[in-house]
Design an enzyme around this catalytic site. Structure first.
Site, PDB file in Angstrom:
ATOM      1  N   SER A 182       0.811  -1.217   0.000  1.00 25.35           N
ATOM      2  CA  SER A 182       0.000   0.000   0.000  1.00 25.35           C
ATOM      3  C   SER A 182       0.847   1.270   0.000  1.00 25.35           C
ATOM      4  O   SER A 182       0.434   2.283  -0.572  1.00 25.35           O
ATOM      5  CB  SER A 182      -0.936   0.005   1.213  1.00 25.35           C
ATOM      6  N   HIS A 245      -0.182   3.715   4.713  1.00 22.71           N
ATOM      7  CA  HIS A 245      -0.992   4.415   3.724  1.00 22.71           C
ATOM      8  C   HIS A 245      -0.686   5.918   3.759  1.00 22.71           C
ATOM      9  O   HIS A 245      -0.505   6.559   2.716  1.00 22.71           O
ATOM     10  CB  HIS A 245      -2.482   4.199   3.987  1.00 22.71           C
TER      11      HIS A 245
END
Length: 298
Positions: A182, A245
Site C-alpha cells: 500500500s 498508507h
C-alpha cells in the site's frame, strides 16, 4: 492531346521523406487516420499529462522500453502471496495468518534491525481483498504512468512510498507489524492526484472530476479495510498497521508530484526536486535515530 502544365497541377501529398501517400491510406498531418496504438497513446497522454506536454509525448510515444517495472513488481507480489497461501495451508485465502507472520519478509517491530524488512514487507499481503486491491490499482495507474515517465521515475516514486510507509509505521504505530504494497501504491496515487488537482483547468472538467472522485472513493474504501483489520477484528494474529498508507500518500504528493510533473524537463534544475529530496533524507535520518534510541518497541 494538349500539353499539360505541370506547374498548375496540385502536388501529390507526400510524407517527410518525400514518399507519396497511398490513396485511401495515410494522409498528411492531422488528416491521417490513427491506428489503435496511436489512439491508446493519445488517451494515455490525456489522462497522465497536462495539455502543454501532450504533443511532445505523442511525437516520441512508443512502448520501448515497455512498462516492465510495475509488471514485474506485481508478478512478484502475486507469486509471494500464492506461495504462502499454498506452502502454509490456511483455513481460508481471504485472510492469511500464521504463514505471513513468520515470514522473513514481513516487517515486525521486534525484528526491525533486519533493515531489508523496511522494503520487503511490500511482497507479503494479508488476504485476497488486500492483494487484489493493490494489484488492480497499481496496474491501472502504474502502467500508464510508466509509459509516460518510464520505469526509473515510477520505480523511484514507488519505492520511496514503500520506505516512507514502513518508517511512518515504525514511528506512529511502533508496536504493529506491517504487510502489503500500500505504501508504494499510495505514492503513485498521491503523485497522480496532485497532478490532477494542479492541472485541473487544463483537463476536460468531467474527466478531471471523475479522476479525483475515483481516487477519493478508492482511498476511502481501502482506508476502511485498513481500519477494520487494525481496530475491529478480534483475531489472535498480529495487528497490521495502516500508517503506511499515510506515509505512502505523503511521499507521492511530494516526491511523486515532482517526478510526474517534470515531464520533458531536467529534474536537477528544478528547485522543487532538491527541496523534496532534502526533506525526504531528513525524514529518513530522523526515523533511523528514532528506531535506534527512542522506539517503545526496543
Amino acid at each position: 492531346m494538349g500539353d499539360i502544365d505541370l506547374e498548375q497541377q496540385e502536388p501529390f501529398p507526400v510524407d517527410r521523406d518525400g514518399r507519396r501517400f497511398r490513396v485511401g491510406g495515410d494522409q498528411p498531418d492531422g488528416k491521417r487516420k490513427m491506428g489503435c496504438c496511436e489512439k491508446f497513446q493519445q488517451s494515455v497522454s490525456r489522462w497522465m499529462l497536462p495539455e502543454d506536454s501532450r504533443s511532445k509525448y505523442l511525437e516520441r510515444a512508443n512502448c520501448c522500453p515497455p512498462p516492465i517495472f510495475i509488471i514485474l513488481i506485481s508478478i512478484a507480489e502475486l507469486a509471494v502471496f500464492i506461495y504462502y497461501a499454498v506452502w502454509k495451508p490456511q483455513k481460508q485465502w481471504v485472510t492469511l495468518d500464521e504463514g505471513i507472520w513468520t515470514s522473513p519478509l514481513t516487517y515486525k517491530p521486534e525484528r526491525r534491525q533486519e533493515a531489508w524488512r523496511f522494503f520487503s514487507y511490500m511482497f507479503v499481503h494479508a488476504g485476497v481483498e488486500h492483494i487484489v486491491g493493490n494489484l488492480v490499482m497499481q496496474l491501472l495507474l502504474g502502467i500508464p504512468l510508466e509509459l509516460v515517465h518510464k520505469g526509473f521515475e515510477v520505480g523511484m516514486v514507488y519505492l520511496a512510498g514503500v520506505l516512507a510507509g514502513s518508517l511512518c509505521s515504525s514511528i506512529f504505530d511502533p508496536l504493529s507489524a506491517l504487510v502489503g504494497a500500500s505504501g508504494g501504491v499510495y505514492a503513485l496515487i498521491g503523485g497522480y492526484f496532485m497532478n490532477a488537482v494542479v492541472n485541473f483547468r487544463e483537463m476536460i472538467p468531467l474527466l478531471g472530476v471523475f479522476r479525483i472522485l475515483a481516487i477519493v472513493i478508492f482511498v476511502g474504501t481501502d482506508f476502511g479495510f485498513a481500519f477494520y483489520r487494525r481496530f475491529v477484528t478480534n483475531e489472535a494474529a498480529l495487528k497490521v498497521s495502516f500508517v503506511a498508507h499515510f506515509g505512502g500518500i505523503v511521499a507521492g504528493m511530494t516526491v511523486g508530484y515532482v517526478f510526474f510533473s517534470a515531464y520533458n524537463k531536467k529534474l536537477l534544475k528544478d528547485p522543487r526536486f532538491w527541496l523534496c529530496i532534502v526533506g525526504y533524507i531528513v525524514f529518513v535520518l530522523f526515523a533511523v535515530v528514532f528506531n535506534i534510541f527512542l522506539s517503545p518497541a526496543s
